[in-house]
Design a protein around this motif. Structure first.
Motif, PDB file in Angstrom:
ATOM      1  N   SER A  48     -15.185  15.560  53.288  1.00 32.05           N
ATOM      2  CA  SER A  48     -15.807  16.387  54.322  1.00 32.05           C
ATOM      3  C   SER A  48     -15.570  15.744  55.678  1.00 32.05           C
ATOM      4  O   SER A  48     -15.628  14.516  55.808  1.00 32.05           O
ATOM      5  CB  SER A  48     -17.309  16.507  54.080  1.00 32.05           C
ATOM      6  N   PHE A  49     -15.312  16.579  56.655  1.00 31.35           N
ATOM      7  CA  PHE A  49     -15.094  16.132  58.023  1.00 31.35           C
ATOM      8  C   PHE A  49     -16.040  16.909  58.935  1.00 31.35           C
ATOM      9  O   PHE A  49     -16.814  17.737  58.471  1.00 31.35           O
ATOM     10  CB  PHE A  49     -13.622  16.332  58.410  1.00 31.35           C
ATOM     11  N   SER A  50     -15.971  16.682  60.224  1.00 27.95           N
ATOM     12  CA  SER A  50     -16.953  17.256  61.141  1.00 27.95           C
ATOM     13  C   SER A  50     -16.975  18.782  61.151  1.00 27.95           C
ATOM     14  O   SER A  50     -18.036  19.376  61.190  1.00 27.95           O
ATOM     15  CB  SER A  50     -16.727  16.740  62.564  1.00 27.95           C
ATOM     16  N   PHE A  51     -15.807  19.433  61.094  1.00 32.83           N
ATOM     17  CA  PHE A  51     -15.797  20.892  61.179  1.00 32.83           C
ATOM     18  C   PHE A  51     -15.111  21.570  59.992  1.00 32.83           C
ATOM     19  O   PHE A  51     -14.927  22.776  59.981  1.00 32.83           O
ATOM     20  CB  PHE A  51     -15.167  21.366  62.505  1.00 32.83           C
ATOM     21  N   PHE A  52     -14.758  20.786  58.985  1.00 26.23           N
ATOM     22  CA  PHE A  52     -14.102  21.362  57.806  1.00 26.23           C
ATOM     23  C   PHE A  52     -14.310  20.478  56.586  1.00 26.23           C
ATOM     24  O   PHE A  52     -14.653  19.305  56.698  1.00 26.23           O
ATOM     25  CB  PHE A  52     -12.599  21.565  58.062  1.00 26.23           C
ATOM     26  N   ASP A  53     -14.117  21.081  55.430  1.00 27.37           N
ATOM     27  CA  ASP A  53     -14.059  20.360  54.164  1.00 27.37           C
ATOM     28  C   ASP A  53     -12.622  20.427  53.675  1.00 27.37           C
ATOM     29  O   ASP A  53     -11.920  21.417  53.894  1.00 27.37           O
ATOM     30  CB  ASP A  53     -14.979  20.995  53.120  1.00 27.37           C
ATOM     31  N   LEU A  54     -12.195  19.384  53.014  1.00 30.19           N
ATOM     32  CA  LEU A  54     -10.833  19.319  52.497  1.00 30.19           C
ATOM     33  C   LEU A  54     -10.880  19.379  50.975  1.00 30.19           C
ATOM     34  O   LEU A  54     -11.572  18.588  50.335  1.00 30.19           O
ATOM     35  CB  LEU A  54     -10.186  18.017  52.967  1.00 30.19           C
ATOM     36  N   PHE A  55     -10.185  20.352  50.425  1.00 28.83           N
ATOM     37  CA  PHE A  55     -10.104  20.532  48.978  1.00 28.83           C
ATOM     38  C   PHE A  55      -8.677  20.289  48.521  1.00 28.83           C
ATOM     39  O   PHE A  55      -7.725  20.557  49.252  1.00 28.83           O
ATOM     40  CB  PHE A  55     -10.488  21.967  48.597  1.00 28.83           C
ATOM     41  N   LEU A  56      -8.533  19.821  47.301  1.00 26.61           N
ATOM     42  CA  LEU A  56      -7.222  19.660  46.691  1.00 26.61           C
ATOM     43  C   LEU A  56      -6.919  20.902  45.864  1.00 26.61           C
ATOM     44  O   LEU A  56      -7.795  21.415  45.175  1.00 26.61           O
ATOM     45  CB  LEU A  56      -7.197  18.439  45.770  1.00 26.61           C
ATOM     46  N   VAL A  66      -6.126  13.793  42.358  1.00 23.06           N
ATOM     47  CA  VAL A  66      -5.042  13.588  43.313  1.00 23.06           C
ATOM     48  C   VAL A  66      -3.686  13.730  42.633  1.00 23.06           C
ATOM     49  O   VAL A  66      -2.762  14.312  43.200  1.00 23.06           O
ATOM     50  CB  VAL A  66      -5.176  12.202  43.995  1.00 23.06           C
ATOM     51  N   GLU A  67      -3.577  13.257  41.410  1.00 25.40           N
ATOM     52  CA  GLU A  67      -2.282  13.288  40.722  1.00 25.40           C
ATOM     53  C   GLU A  67      -1.781  14.707  40.431  1.00 25.40           C
ATOM     54  O   GLU A  67      -0.596  14.916  40.211  1.00 25.40           O
ATOM     55  CB  GLU A  67      -2.311  12.454  39.438  1.00 25.40           C
ATOM     56  N   SER A  68      -2.660  15.696  40.446  1.00 27.07           N
ATOM     57  CA  SER A  68      -2.223  17.078  40.228  1.00 27.07           C
ATOM     58  C   SER A  68      -2.194  17.890  41.520  1.00 27.07           C
ATOM     59  O   SER A  68      -1.900  19.075  41.517  1.00 27.07           O
ATOM     60  CB  SER A  68      -3.113  17.773  39.187  1.00 27.07           C
ATOM     61  N   CYS A  69      -2.473  17.228  42.640  1.00 28.85           N
ATOM     62  CA  CYS A  69      -2.535  17.904  43.935  1.00 28.85           C
ATOM     63  C   CYS A  69      -1.146  18.318  44.412  1.00 28.85           C
ATOM     64  O   CYS A  69      -0.229  17.517  44.477  1.00 28.85           O
ATOM     65  CB  CYS A  69      -3.171  16.966  44.963  1.00 28.85           C
ATOM     66  N   SER A  70      -1.016  19.579  44.740  1.00 31.11           N
ATOM     67  CA  SER A  70       0.225  20.065  45.354  1.00 31.11           C
ATOM     68  C   SER A  70      -0.080  20.881  46.614  1.00 31.11           C
ATOM     69  O   SER A  70       0.823  21.444  47.217  1.00 31.11           O
ATOM     70  CB  SER A  70       1.001  20.920  44.348  1.00 31.11           C
ATOM     71  N   GLY A  71      -1.346  20.889  46.999  1.00 30.28           N
ATOM     72  CA  GLY A  71      -1.728  21.592  48.211  1.00 30.28           C
ATOM     73  C   GLY A  71      -3.096  21.158  48.688  1.00 30.28           C
ATOM     74  O   GLY A  71      -3.870  20.568  47.938  1.00 30.28           O
ATOM     75  N   LEU A  72      -3.346  21.442  49.966  1.00 27.00           N
ATOM     76  CA  LEU A  72      -4.642  21.138  50.551  1.00 27.00           C
ATOM     77  C   LEU A  72      -5.235  22.403  51.140  1.00 27.00           C
ATOM     78  O   LEU A  72      -4.536  23.185  51.787  1.00 27.00           O
ATOM     79  CB  LEU A  72      -4.502  20.092  51.657  1.00 27.00           C
ATOM     80  N   VAL A  73      -6.523  22.587  50.891  1.00 30.81           N
ATOM     81  CA  VAL A  73      -7.249  23.720  51.446  1.00 30.81           C
ATOM     82  C   VAL A  73      -8.190  23.163  52.513  1.00 30.81           C
ATOM     83  O   VAL A  73      -9.016  22.308  52.230  1.00 30.81           O
ATOM     84  CB  VAL A  73      -8.043  24.457  50.355  1.00 30.81           C
ATOM     85  N   ILE A  74      -8.013  23.660  53.728  1.00 25.51           N
ATOM     86  CA  ILE A  74      -8.869  23.287  54.846  1.00 25.51           C
ATOM     87  C   ILE A  74      -9.896  24.389  55.007  1.00 25.51           C
ATOM     88  O   ILE A  74      -9.568  25.483  55.475  1.00 25.51           O
ATOM     89  CB  ILE A  74      -8.041  23.090  56.141  1.00 25.51           C
ATOM     90  N   ALA A  75     -11.115  24.123  54.579  1.00 30.62           N
ATOM     91  CA  ALA A  75     -12.185  25.125  54.600  1.00 30.62           C
ATOM     92  C   ALA A  75     -13.054  24.882  55.835  1.00 30.62           C
ATOM     93  O   ALA A  75     -13.822  23.924  55.893  1.00 30.62           O
ATOM     94  CB  ALA A  75     -13.012  25.043  53.334  1.00 30.62           C
ATOM     95  N   LEU A  76     -12.888  25.752  56.820  1.00 24.54           N
ATOM     96  CA  LEU A  76     -13.605  25.609  58.081  1.00 24.54           C
ATOM     97  C   LEU A  76     -15.081  25.912  57.915  1.00 24.54           C
ATOM     98  O   LEU A  76     -15.448  26.902  57.283  1.00 24.54           O
ATOM     99  CB  LEU A  76     -12.999  26.539  59.133  1.00 24.54           C
ATOM    100  N   HIS A  77     -15.921  25.055  58.484  1.00 26.76           N
ATOM    101  CA  HIS A  77     -17.367  25.260  58.443  1.00 26.76           C
ATOM    102  C   HIS A  77     -17.727  26.460  59.300  1.00 26.76           C
ATOM    103  O   HIS A  77     -17.150  26.687  60.360  1.00 26.76           O
ATOM    104  CB  HIS A  77     -18.121  24.044  58.967  1.00 26.76           C
ATOM    105  N   GLU A  78     -18.693  27.217  58.833  1.00 27.65           N
ATOM    106  CA  GLU A  78     -19.209  28.338  59.603  1.00 27.65           C
ATOM    107  C   GLU A  78     -20.136  27.790  60.677  1.00 27.65           C
ATOM    108  O   GLU A  78     -20.852  26.824  60.440  1.00 27.65           O
ATOM    109  CB  GLU A  78     -19.966  29.317  58.693  1.00 27.65           C
ATOM    110  N   GLU A  79     -20.135  28.377  61.815  1.00 27.12           N
ATOM    111  CA  GLU A  79     -20.966  27.918  62.947  1.00 27.12           C
ATOM    112  C   GLU A  79     -22.420  28.172  62.681  1.00 27.12           C
ATOM    113  O   GLU A  79     -22.866  29.071  62.143  1.00 27.12           O
ATOM    114  CB  GLU A  79     -20.528  28.627  64.223  1.00 27.12           C
TER     115      GLU A  79
END
Length: 96
Positions: free
Chosen positions: A60-68, A83-96
């Protein structure tokens, strides 16, 4: 269609990607162009946090969560904590 390879990043790289996204205030697909060039085998997706359901983020970061994301050869994707099966990242922006 590009060849998607699982395990193309490690945990330290994922953390560095998240820090870069936060530092550069990336909130849309075009903002991610430098990352897409640096990690051509990694798929980046930007969405709302509401789109990820009740899954736990990898980080989790200040304005988004990072998913694999793990992508299969059939084209289906799923969120993962491995991590070993990760082939992409989802940047889920926090709602205001």
């Amino acid at each position: 269609m590009r060849d998607i390879q699982s395990g193309c990043v490690n945990e330290a790289q994922i953390e560095a990607i998240g820090v870069w996204i936060e530092a550069n205030q990336c909130q849309s697909e075009p903002d991610l162009k430098p990352l897409k060039e640096q990690y051509p085998n990694l798929v980046f997706t930007v969405c709302s946090e509401d789109d990820t359901g009740f899954h736990e983020p990898f980080r989790s970061f200040s304005f988004f969560d990072l998913f694999l994301a793990a992508h299969s050869v059939s084209g289906c994707s799923s969120l993962t904590q491995y991590v070993e099966s990760c082939s992409g990242l989802v940047i889920a922006l926090h709602e205001e």
